[in-house]
Scaffold this active site. Structure first.
Site: not given
Ligand code: AGP
Length: 609
Positions: A27, A74, A489, A505
């Site tokens: 968690r 946390w 992703e 365009h």
């Molecule tokens: C988003 O789904 C990805 N895991 C990745 O783009 C992520 O947002 C990016 O690496 C930034 O991470 P952060 O917000 O922990 O800085």
């Protein structure tokens, strides 16, 4: 989300508690601690860092106590540190408390304890207030003292308490934070999550809100808030540990998508005072500071960058300050125009993304004021900022961000509103209207989540696409970028987001029979334009899934499928229009058999360049 474990019986409590906490590590936490009876004293050991730090210390001491409580923290109030770790004790050290949640009125209670009762505090946490309050009410009956204490507390909490003078019991309370009791023979267990006790028993009492539990090794008594004993059916756990960690969801990502209403609610409501005004107590930017700021940069990566794009729109619209939004890995090499009149806003879920951290350091070196929007308390980005806005989404385990994004949006709106009202760029009437609408977002997001099966079915018919286009105008293109990132992703489908006005365009050359186009059409003032763009791609054979506000039926004449989101003001539509895209991407990835929570080649936090 913190982890709670308690044990009372005839075995050594320490190894049982440490093992239980290890099953809650998934968690996310930043420190761990234990309070265990030894020679009729409450021994407390607690350390910042991994559970192994605590385990190494306590297991070697071989505490022989057979009653104890343990906690993984946390952080919400107070950065990670030994002192801020739980358990917390009263001044005598005879009462130890662990806590999951937030005591919203802790500052008022803390001030009263200091001024009226001369209490001295050892930590920055809200939890320590509970230990001192129980001590204040303690007159030889721990259960009674706990009842009197919780009457004073406001907020969401699950707590567990042990007391030196009553070494045969644990008292626990549940209010809006999970708590369960595991039932053994001559022993009983307490936990914030079922995985912690599954090794010992599958017989569980599910504790309900506002209930107080008294555990001895032979008996568990549940009381309601009127101190009336409650009957309780034994719940037999049939899950295995793996599914228990996901609380019955198939993946962490879908669990976190469904946690968004709570995340938005917590991020907003814990910062609204009794007049409905946002109080950003962790941000020290004054009106004078704001008046000196003539430029704002919002810098981030990935999903956080997409949230920054919406933040740009919101700050320019509500606070009338020009904003540049930039990708961190580009920003730092641009030789940006930064000086002491610049506000640099770093957005990061993990607070450890190196590109974002490097950009922040560059801006700081050039004299900018640094504000960060972060989900992990005490992370590097937070520690190196002048001001921090925590999103309180709870740990986000899935690599693909969902609840972090919508709580980042909530944070950006709140910052923009705070600035607008402080600068006088926004009327109090308009401010209240927008705050009220953000307050409706949890239930509006929930209504989309409740209809997930329609999107799941759509994904079942569309998961074989080799490429997908997301398009929109205005704020919709910013959210289309997030939808496109989600899909690529986790499902590995080649997707891209295009400004609908840009189709002619170049991109329209790629549209052919059956090309899937997801068209966001939530912006009233651009709706007619979007209808034309949908017709444009339909004329080339595209299959169009539109996302539109309820009531805008015209789009049904052009799109093949329409996913409706509840009506809301244009500015706030991103909080809603991203949710169907998250669900669609998730179900497409599941249909393609992808590793949804841990997509190939990706990491949850990119701590390298
Ligand atoms: C988003 O789904 C990805 N895991 C990745 O783009 C992520 O947002 C990016 O690496 C930034 O991470 P952060 O917000 O922990 O800085």
């Amino acid at each position: 989300m913190c982890g709670i474990v308690g044990y009372i019986g005839d075995k050594k409590a320490t190894p049982i508690i440490v093992d239980g906490l290890s099953r809650l590590e998934y968690r996310g936490y930043d420190s761990a601690g234990i309070a265990v009876f030894k020679d009729n004293k409450v021994q407390v050991e607690k350390y910042e860092g991994r559970l192994s730090v605590l385990a190494d210390k306590v297991l070697e001491k071989d505490y022989n106590g057979t009653i104890g409580i343990g906690h993984t923290r946390w952080a919400t109030h107070g950065a990670p540190s030994d002192a801020n770790s739980h358990p917390h004790t009263d001044q005598t050290g005879d009462i130890a408390v662990i806590h999951n949640g937030i005591i919203e009125n802790y500052m008022k209670l803390k001030e009263w304890l200091i001024e009226e009762k001369g209490v001295s505090f050892k930590s920055e946490t809200d939890t320590e207030v509970i230990a001192h309050l129980i001590n204040y009410y303690y007159e030889g009956d721990l259960l009674d003292a706990v009842f009197k204490t919780i009457e004073k507390m406001e907020g969401a909490y699950a707590i567990a308490v042990v007391c030196k003078d009553e070494p045969d019991k644990i008292v626990a309370v549940r209010k809006d934070s999970p708590l369960i009791v595991g039932l053994g023979k001559g022993e009983n267990f307490l936990a914030s999550d079922i995985p912690a006790i599954l090794k010992h028993t599958r017989d569980v009492f599910l504790i309900e809100n506002d209930e107080v539990v008294l555990l001895t090794k032979d008996r568990v008594t549940i009381y309601n808030e009127l101190r009336q004993v409650q009957a309780r059916e034994i719940y037999k756990v049939t899950w295995d540990v793996e599914s228990a960690e996901k609380e019955g969801y198939e993946h962490f990502m879908i669990k976190e998508i469904h946690e968004q209403p709570k995340g938005i609610h917590e991020t907003l409501n814990r910062r609204l005072n009794s007049e409905g005004i946002i109080e950003l107590d962790e941000i020290k930017i004054t009106k004078e500071d704001l008046d000196k700021i003539n430029k704002i940069y919002i810098v981030a990566c990935g999903t956080a960058y997409h949230a920054g794009l919406v933040g740009k729109y919101a700050i320019e619209k509500f606070a009338k300050i020009p904003v540049n939004c930039d990708i961190a890995s580009e920003f730092r090499y641009r030789d940006p125009f930064i000086d002491e009149n610049t506000l640099f806003i770093a957005v990061s879920q993990s607070g450890e993304t190196l590109d974002t951290l490097a950009a922040l350091r560059e801006a700081k070196r050039r004299g900018a004021r640094i504000l960060s929007v972060v989900n992990v308390v005490g992370s590097s980005v937070a520690r190196e900022s002048h001001d921090v806005f925590y999103t309180w989404a709870g740990p986000e385990i899935a690599v693909a961000s969902s609840k972090a994004y919508t709580t980042q949006l909530t944070a950006m709106y709140m910052i923009a509103l705070h600035m607008g009202l402080t600068k006088g760029a926004l009327s109090r009437e308009r401010y209240d209207e927008i705050i009220a609408e953000i307050g409706k977002m949890p239930e509006k997001v929930q209504s989309i989540l409740d209809d997930f099966t329609d999107i799941q079915h759509l994904a079942g018919t569309q998961f074989n696409n080799e490429s997908v286009f997301f398009m929109g105008r205005g704020l919709d293109i910013d959210v289309a970028m997030e939808g496109s990132l989600k899909l690529k992703e986790i499902s590995y489908i080649n997707s891209s987001a295009i400004a609908a006005g840009e189709l002619k365009h170049g991109t329209i050359a790629l549209i052919e029979d059956g090309t899937l186009v997801v068209a966001l059409a939530t912006q009233d003032k651009l709706y007619e334009k979007m209808l034309s763009n949908i017709k444009e791609v339909k004329a080339r054979g595209a299959h169009v899934v539109a996302i539109a506000k309820e009531g805008n039926k015209e789009v049904e004449k052009s799109a093949d499928t329409v996913i409706y989101i509840p009506d809301t003001m244009d500015e706030l539509a991103p909080i809603l229009s991203v949710v169907p895209q998250q669900l669609f991407s998730y179900y497409v990835a599941v249909a393609r058999g992808c590793d949804v929570d841990k997509p190939r080649n990706l990491a949850k936090s990119v701590t390298v360049e």
